[in-house]
Structure formats: C-alpha cells, structure tokens
Design a protein around this motif. Structure first.
Motif, short mmCIF file in Angstrom:
data_model
loop_
_atom_site.label_atom_id
_atom_site.label_comp_id
_atom_site.label_asym_id
_atom_site.label_seq_id
_atom_site.Cartn_x
_atom_site.Cartn_y
_atom_site.Cartn_z
N LEU A 33 5.95 3.77 3.50
CA LEU A 33 3.98 3.67 3.11
C LEU A 33 3.31 2.81 2.00
N PRO A 34 2.74 1.93 1.53
CA PRO A 34 2.16 0.92 0.88
C PRO A 34 2.71 0.91 -0.53
N VAL A 36 2.63 1.24 -4.42
CA VAL A 36 1.20 1.48 -4.61
C VAL A 36 2.06 1.48 -6.18
N ARG A 80 3.68 8.37 -4.38
CA ARG A 80 2.69 7.37 -5.86
C ARG A 80 3.39 8.29 -7.31
N GLU A 289 -0.52 7.99 5.04
CA GLU A 289 -0.24 6.14 4.74
C GLU A 289 -1.98 6.41 5.13
N LEU A 290 -2.53 6.48 5.78
CA LEU A 290 -4.23 7.11 5.49
C LEU A 290 -4.71 7.79 4.35
N VAL A 292 -2.85 8.22 1.42
CA VAL A 292 -2.28 6.68 0.34
C VAL A 292 -3.20 5.59 0.51
N GLU A 293 -3.44 5.38 1.71
CA GLU A 293 -4.34 3.94 1.54
C GLU A 293 -5.75 4.00 1.15
N ALA A 294 -6.32 5.00 1.36
CA ALA A 294 -7.93 5.47 1.10
C ALA A 294 -7.47 5.61 -0.45
N GLY A 296 -5.45 3.50 -2.45
CA GLY A 296 -5.74 2.58 -3.05
C GLY A 296 -4.81 2.61 -4.62
N ASP A 297 -4.86 0.93 -5.28
CA ASP A 297 -4.71 1.21 -6.74
C ASP A 297 -4.87 2.48 -7.99
#
Length: 297
Positions: A33-34, A36, A80, A289-290, A292-294, A296-297
């Motif tokens: 996952l991205p 953060v 996260r 993934e969706l 986590v992306e939504a 954001g920070d």
C-alpha cells in the motif's frame, strides 16, 4: 442474509476453524500500500459480511460475526502506523444492527455504533445489502429457483408481488435512506471523524453467465440489475450524507464471480479462502488500497 443462508455462516466458520487448527499457521499478508506518515488515530469499521470477509484467513468467530483478521479494515490499520482499529463488522448485519444488538446465533453483539464516539478519527461503513434480506434472498432463494425453469426468469417473476411491486428493486430507496441516516448518526457521535462509505463489488458479470453463479438463464440480467442498483443506491446515500464514497464496483470490474481470476467466490464455500458469494483476500486488499488512498495524510 436470508434464513436460507444464515445458518451456513456459523457452520462454515466452525468447520474452517477446525481445519485451521491442524494446519500450518497462516500469516496475514499486508498488501503493498502507499506509504503514509506516522499517525495516531482511532479507526472504527462498521459493516456486514463484505467488510467482515468470512473465511478469509486468518479468521476469528468474533462472537459469531465470523470476521477475518485480514479483512480490509485490518489491512488499512496495518498500513497506517499508530492506528487503533475497532472492528465492529459482523456477518449477517443489516443497517438496524448499527443501533440495535445483533443475535449472531452464538451470542448477542452490541450495536455497532456503540464504538463510535468523540475520540473516533476515521469510520468506514459498508452496509445495506442485507436490509430486507436482499442479498441472501437474491443469492440463496433465487439461485434455488433455477431448477423450476432453467431457461426462464423464475426469480424475476417471483419478485413481482401484487400490491408490493418488485421485492428487490422497490426497497432500494429505503436502503438509501437507511445508509444516509447511519452516516448522519456517525457524524453526530464523532463530529470530527472522516467518514467513508464503502460500496459493494461487481458480483454478477457484465456479460454472460457461469456454473459458479447458478441463476436461471433469464435471471442473470435481472440479478445484474439488482447488483448494480444496490451499488448506485449506496453511492447515492453517501452523496446525500456528504460522505466519501469508495467505489468498489469500479475496482472489481472484470473480477466478478465468473471472471478468470475472480475476487468474489462463487456458489461453493471454500474453506480458508471465502464463504460462498463473498470476497476473497484479493478483493479485500484492493478495497484497503482504495480506503488508504482516500484517507491520504
């Protein structure tokens, strides 16, 4: 989830736990996952079996809620650092179980919204498909009607009730209102929380049919319509309540039950993978993934 389907959930879970007890331990696979930044937040996950992900390993009975420890809430929390996850999702849950206790058959679990309070930072909500027994009847009762008229449309015909209308499609406005009302209640309890409404996936293929999705030939298009209309109903509820919507339908295009590489299980329960007509681990990773992306920070 209808009375036809409900007893199978607990039975399948108990059997699966028996299998896992004698097998090698199953490690939780956290998707790539991205990145953060480090955060400190409380995340409450609310929802039904498409959030709980029954039989996706590693699985817990969770008081009869049959919840995977690798469902998308768990994966989001793992991605996260510093996140405290309070996962209230429960198989068989409908929107009434957000504010009322749920009898799972093995215990009575508290209302899911009891976990949401002023300290809550993030809430995901995936609910509505079990309202009016919509999902359970469509996938349980309607597939059972196939033998009556394999080439016809016995499900669509049975759904037309005098004085009621279509028992699947005509209840969708009420489901929209249930979901929107739930979002407003979340905001009342947790005014500062990010609220994300998680939609449902593509279960029925855009074209064609397969043995794993045993509707009568004429009912496939009708089932597709119900699937799609449920998705747009939940999306409309999110928009109406000004919540972030997670478009799982789009993400699961080409990954339906009949796909070469499906993310949704077909009519046969697969122990240590997924309950019948429920998501595999790959779908849960994609939803994570969706989310986590939504966030954001």
């Amino acid at each position: 989830m209808s009375a036809l389907v409900r007893p199978l959930v607990i039975a399948a879970a108990v059997a699966a736990i028996g299998v896992v007890a004698v097998a090698a331990p199953v490690a939780m696979n956290v998707p790539d996952l991205p990145d953060v930044p480090l955060v400190s937040e409380q995340y409450v996950a609310l929802g039904d079996s498409y959030t709980a992900a029954p039989l996706v390993p590693k699985m817990s009975l969770a008081g009869g809620c049959v919840r995977s420890e690798s469902n998308y809430p768990s994966l989001v929390a793992a991605a996260r650092p510093g996140t405290e996850l309070v996962d209230q999702s429960c198989s068989q849950a409908d929107s009434s179980h957000l504010t009322q206790p749920q009898d799972t058959g093995s215990s009575v679990v508290p209302p899911q919204l009891d976990a949401v309070n002023a300290d809550t930072d993030v809430v995901t909500l995936g609910i509505g498909g079990n309202d009016f027994d919509l999902f359970g009847n469509l996938m349980g009762y309607c597939t059972a009607l196939r033998d009556q008229d394999p080439k016809g449309s016995p499900c669509r015909e049975a759904a037309q009730q005098p004085g009621v209308g279509d028992v699947y499609l005509d209840v969708l406005p009420q489901i929209r209102d249930h979901v929107a009302r739930a979002v407003r209640e979340i905001r009342r309890r947790a005014p500062d929380a990010q609220v994300l409404v998680v939609g449902y996936p593509q279960i029925v293929p855009a074209d064609g049919r397969c043995a794993a999705l045993p509707f009568a030939e004429g009912d496939v298009e009708y089932a597709r319509t119900v699937n799609r209309r449920l998705v747009t109903t939940v999306e409309a509820a999110a928009r109406r309540a000004d919540a972030t919507y997670i478009d799982v339908w789009k993400a699961t295009a080409g990954r339906d039950i009949c796909a070469d590489d499906p993310w949704i299980n077909g009519s046969q329960t697969t122990f240590e993978k997924a309950l019948a007509y429920h998501p595999f681990a790959a779908e849960q990773a994609a939803v994570a993934e969706l989310v986590v992306e939504a966030l954001g920070d």
